[in-house]
Design a protein around this motif. Structure first.
Motif, PDB file in Angstrom:
ATOM      1  N   LEU A  58      25.266  91.458  19.388  1.00  0.00           N
ATOM      2  CA  LEU A  58      26.174  90.841  18.420  1.00  0.00           C
ATOM      3  C   LEU A  58      26.047  89.322  18.444  1.00  0.00           C
ATOM      4  CD1 LEU A  58      29.353  93.051  18.840  1.00  0.00           C
ATOM      5  CD2 LEU A  58      27.855  92.952  16.857  1.00  0.00           C
ATOM      6  N   LYS A  59      25.797  88.748  19.602  1.00  0.00           N
ATOM      7  CA  LYS A  59      25.654  87.294  19.708  1.00  0.00           C
ATOM      8  C   LYS A  59      24.322  86.818  19.132  1.00  0.00           C
ATOM      9  CE  LYS A  59      28.583  86.372  23.700  1.00  0.00           C
ATOM     10  NZ  LYS A  59      28.607  85.906  25.091  1.00  0.00           N
ATOM     11  N   ASP A  60      23.273  87.607  19.330  1.00  0.00           N
ATOM     12  CA  ASP A  60      21.919  87.151  18.987  1.00  0.00           C
ATOM     13  C   ASP A  60      21.509  87.411  17.542  1.00  0.00           C
ATOM     14  OD1 ASP A  60      21.617  86.246  21.529  1.00  0.00           O
ATOM     15  OD2 ASP A  60      20.542  88.001  22.246  1.00  0.00           O
ATOM     16  N   GLY A  61      21.831  88.566  17.004  1.00  0.00           N
ATOM     17  CA  GLY A  61      21.268  88.895  15.701  1.00  0.00           C
ATOM     18  C   GLY A  61      22.274  89.453  14.726  1.00  0.00           C
ATOM     19  N   PHE A  62      21.841  89.429  13.468  1.00  0.00           N
ATOM     20  CA  PHE A  62      22.703  89.935  12.415  1.00  0.00           C
ATOM     21  C   PHE A  62      22.486  91.426  12.159  1.00  0.00           C
ATOM     22  CE2 PHE A  62      22.556  85.376  11.469  1.00  0.00           C
ATOM     23  CZ  PHE A  62      23.911  85.126  11.412  1.00  0.00           C
ATOM     24  N   ASP A  63      21.415  91.991  12.705  1.00  0.00           N
ATOM     25  CA  ASP A  63      21.130  93.409  12.467  1.00  0.00           C
ATOM     26  C   ASP A  63      22.244  94.296  13.010  1.00  0.00           C
ATOM     27  OD1 ASP A  63      18.756  92.787  11.254  1.00  0.00           O
ATOM     28  OD2 ASP A  63      17.557  93.052  13.082  1.00  0.00           O
ATOM     29  N   SER A  64      22.693  94.011  14.205  1.00  0.00           N
ATOM     30  CA  SER A  64      23.754  94.848  14.788  1.00  0.00           C
ATOM     31  C   SER A  64      25.080  94.619  14.069  1.00  0.00           C
ATOM     32  CB  SER A  64      23.892  94.582  16.276  1.00  0.00           C
ATOM     33  OG  SER A  64      24.168  93.226  16.511  1.00  0.00           O
ATOM     34  N   ILE A  65      25.325  93.382  13.596  1.00  0.00           N
ATOM     35  CA  ILE A  65      26.555  93.118  12.846  1.00  0.00           C
ATOM     36  C   ILE A  65      26.527  93.898  11.537  1.00  0.00           C
ATOM     37  CG2 ILE A  65      27.884  91.339  11.644  1.00  0.00           C
ATOM     38  CD1 ILE A  65      26.884  89.362  13.798  1.00  0.00           C
ATOM     39  N   GLU A  66      25.371  93.871  10.887  1.00  0.00           N
ATOM     40  CA  GLU A  66      25.229  94.612   9.628  1.00  0.00           C
ATOM     41  C   GLU A  66      25.404  96.111   9.863  1.00  0.00           C
ATOM     42  OE1 GLU A  66      21.779  95.643   6.375  1.00  0.00           O
ATOM     43  OE2 GLU A  66      21.640  93.741   7.459  1.00  0.00           O
ATOM     44  N   GLU A  67      24.814  96.607  10.928  1.00  0.00           N
ATOM     45  CA  GLU A  67      24.928  98.033  11.249  1.00  0.00           C
ATOM     46  C   GLU A  67      26.390  98.432  11.468  1.00  0.00           C
ATOM     47  OE1 GLU A  67      23.717 101.109  14.829  1.00  0.00           O
ATOM     48  OE2 GLU A  67      22.613  99.219  14.636  1.00  0.00           O
ATOM     49  N   ARG A  68      27.118  97.609  12.214  1.00  0.00           N
ATOM     50  CA  ARG A  68      28.537  97.897  12.450  1.00  0.00           C
ATOM     51  C   ARG A  68      29.339  97.848  11.157  1.00  0.00           C
ATOM     52  NH1 ARG A  68      31.639  98.280  17.095  1.00  0.00           N
ATOM     53  NH2 ARG A  68      30.269  98.480  18.852  1.00  0.00           N
ATOM     54  N   ALA A  69      29.053  96.867  10.305  1.00  0.00           N
ATOM     55  CA  ALA A  69      29.775  96.755   9.037  1.00  0.00           C
ATOM     56  C   ALA A  69      29.520  97.980   8.172  1.00  0.00           C
ATOM     57  CB  ALA A  69      29.353  95.486   8.301  1.00  0.00           C
ATOM     58  N   ARG A  70      28.297  98.455   8.144  1.00  0.00           N
ATOM     59  CA  ARG A  70      27.971  99.643   7.347  1.00  0.00           C
ATOM     60  C   ARG A  70      28.636 100.897   7.933  1.00  0.00           C
ATOM     61  NH1 ARG A  70      23.531  99.556   3.888  1.00  0.00           N
ATOM     62  NH2 ARG A  70      22.497  97.546   3.739  1.00  0.00           N
ATOM     63  N   LYS A  71      28.508 101.043   9.227  1.00  0.00           N
ATOM     64  CA  LYS A  71      28.996 102.266   9.880  1.00  0.00           C
ATOM     65  C   LYS A  71      30.520 102.310   9.960  1.00  0.00           C
ATOM     66  CE  LYS A  71      28.603 104.767  14.235  1.00  0.00           C
ATOM     67  NZ  LYS A  71      28.115 104.705  15.603  1.00  0.00           N
ATOM     68  N   ASP A  72      31.117 101.262  10.476  1.00  0.00           N
ATOM     69  CA  ASP A  72      32.555 101.280  10.748  1.00  0.00           C
ATOM     70  C   ASP A  72      33.400 100.933   9.532  1.00  0.00           C
ATOM     71  OD1 ASP A  72      31.852 101.887  13.324  1.00  0.00           O
ATOM     72  OD2 ASP A  72      32.161  99.856  14.102  1.00  0.00           O
ATOM     73  N   LEU A  73      32.902 100.040   8.697  1.00  0.00           N
ATOM     74  CA  LEU A  73      33.720  99.567   7.579  1.00  0.00           C
ATOM     75  C   LEU A  73      33.273 100.113   6.230  1.00  0.00           C
ATOM     76  CD1 LEU A  73      33.967  95.836   8.712  1.00  0.00           C
ATOM     77  CD2 LEU A  73      35.625  97.666   9.097  1.00  0.00           C
ATOM     78  N   GLY A  74      32.143 100.825   6.203  1.00  0.00           N
ATOM     79  CA  GLY A  74      31.665 101.410   4.960  1.00  0.00           C
ATOM     80  C   GLY A  74      31.164 100.374   3.964  1.00  0.00           C
ATOM     81  N   MET A  75      30.700  99.247   4.449  1.00  0.00           N
ATOM     82  CA  MET A  75      30.242  98.173   3.566  1.00  0.00           C
ATOM     83  C   MET A  75      28.808  98.432   3.112  1.00  0.00           C
ATOM     84  SD  MET A  75      31.853  94.888   5.511  1.00  0.00           S
ATOM     85  CE  MET A  75      31.920  93.825   4.096  1.00  0.00           C
ATOM     86  N   ILE A  76      28.444  97.888   1.940  1.00  0.00           N
ATOM     87  CA  ILE A  76      27.092  97.983   1.417  1.00  0.00           C
ATOM     88  C   ILE A  76      26.633  96.590   1.012  1.00  0.00           C
ATOM     89  CG2 ILE A  76      27.330 100.368   0.649  1.00  0.00           C
ATOM     90  CD1 ILE A  76      27.777  99.297  -2.177  1.00  0.00           C
ATOM     91  N   LYS A  77      25.313  96.430   0.937  1.00  0.00           N
ATOM     92  CA  LYS A  77      24.754  95.146   0.536  1.00  0.00           C
ATOM     93  C   LYS A  77      24.891  94.968  -0.971  1.00  0.00           C
ATOM     94  CE  LYS A  77      21.068  94.380   3.874  1.00  0.00           C
ATOM     95  NZ  LYS A  77      19.617  94.240   4.008  1.00  0.00           N
ATOM     96  N   GLU A  78      24.837  93.741  -1.375  1.00  0.00           N
ATOM     97  CA  GLU A  78      24.863  93.437  -2.798  1.00  0.00           C
ATOM     98  C   GLU A  78      23.588  93.996  -3.436  1.00  0.00           C
ATOM     99  OE1 GLU A  78      24.978  89.455  -5.473  1.00  0.00           O
ATOM    100  OE2 GLU A  78      26.227  89.477  -3.664  1.00  0.00           O
ATOM    101  N   GLY A  79      23.751  94.696  -4.570  1.00  0.00           N
ATOM    102  CA  GLY A  79      22.622  95.290  -5.271  1.00  0.00           C
ATOM    103  C   GLY A  79      22.333  96.716  -4.833  1.00  0.00           C
ATOM    104  N   GLU A  80      22.968  97.207  -3.769  1.00  0.00           N
ATOM    105  CA  GLU A  80      22.777  98.594  -3.343  1.00  0.00           C
ATOM    106  C   GLU A  80      23.748  99.492  -4.092  1.00  0.00           C
ATOM    107  OE1 GLU A  80      21.293  98.346   1.274  1.00  0.00           O
ATOM    108  OE2 GLU A  80      23.423  98.613   0.907  1.00  0.00           O
TER     109      GLU A  80
END
Length: 93
Positions: free
Chosen positions: A60-82
């Motif tokens: 979580l401190k180093d990269g955005f990949d894990s933050i994005e993964e958590r947002a998708r999994k836990d919060l049901g978020m999607i990227k713009e254009g998806e």
């Protein structure tokens, strides 16, 4: 002579009681050994959990990949254009 034999037998009985059932005897030792083994097992499990959490924090401190993964999994978020598709399975009756 007979009273000496009775005294020694009584003393032996007291010592045997202390050895097997008394404070610090074999039964207490076995109970403590079981508790130590249970605590060691619990410590191993907690160390594993801690290392997993440490890795998560580092990710979580180093990269955005894990933050994005958590947002998708836990919060049901999607990227713009998806486009979001929800697949609902039919219940068997």
């Amino acid at each position: 002579m007979r009273w000496l034999l009775i005294v020694l037998t009584g003393l032996l009985a007291v010592l045997q009681y202390q050895l097997w059932l008394g404070e610090g005897g074999f039964s207490k030792k076995l109970m403590l050994q079981r508790q130590v083994e249970q605590q060691r097992q619990e410590n191993k499990e907690l160390q594993l959990r801690n290392s997993i959490l440490e890795n998560e924090v580092a990710n979580l401190k180093d990269g955005f990949d894990s933050i994005e993964e958590r947002a998708r999994k836990d919060l049901g978020m999607i990227k713009e254009g998806e486009t979001f598709y929800m697949v609902v399975e039919k219940e068997d009756q």
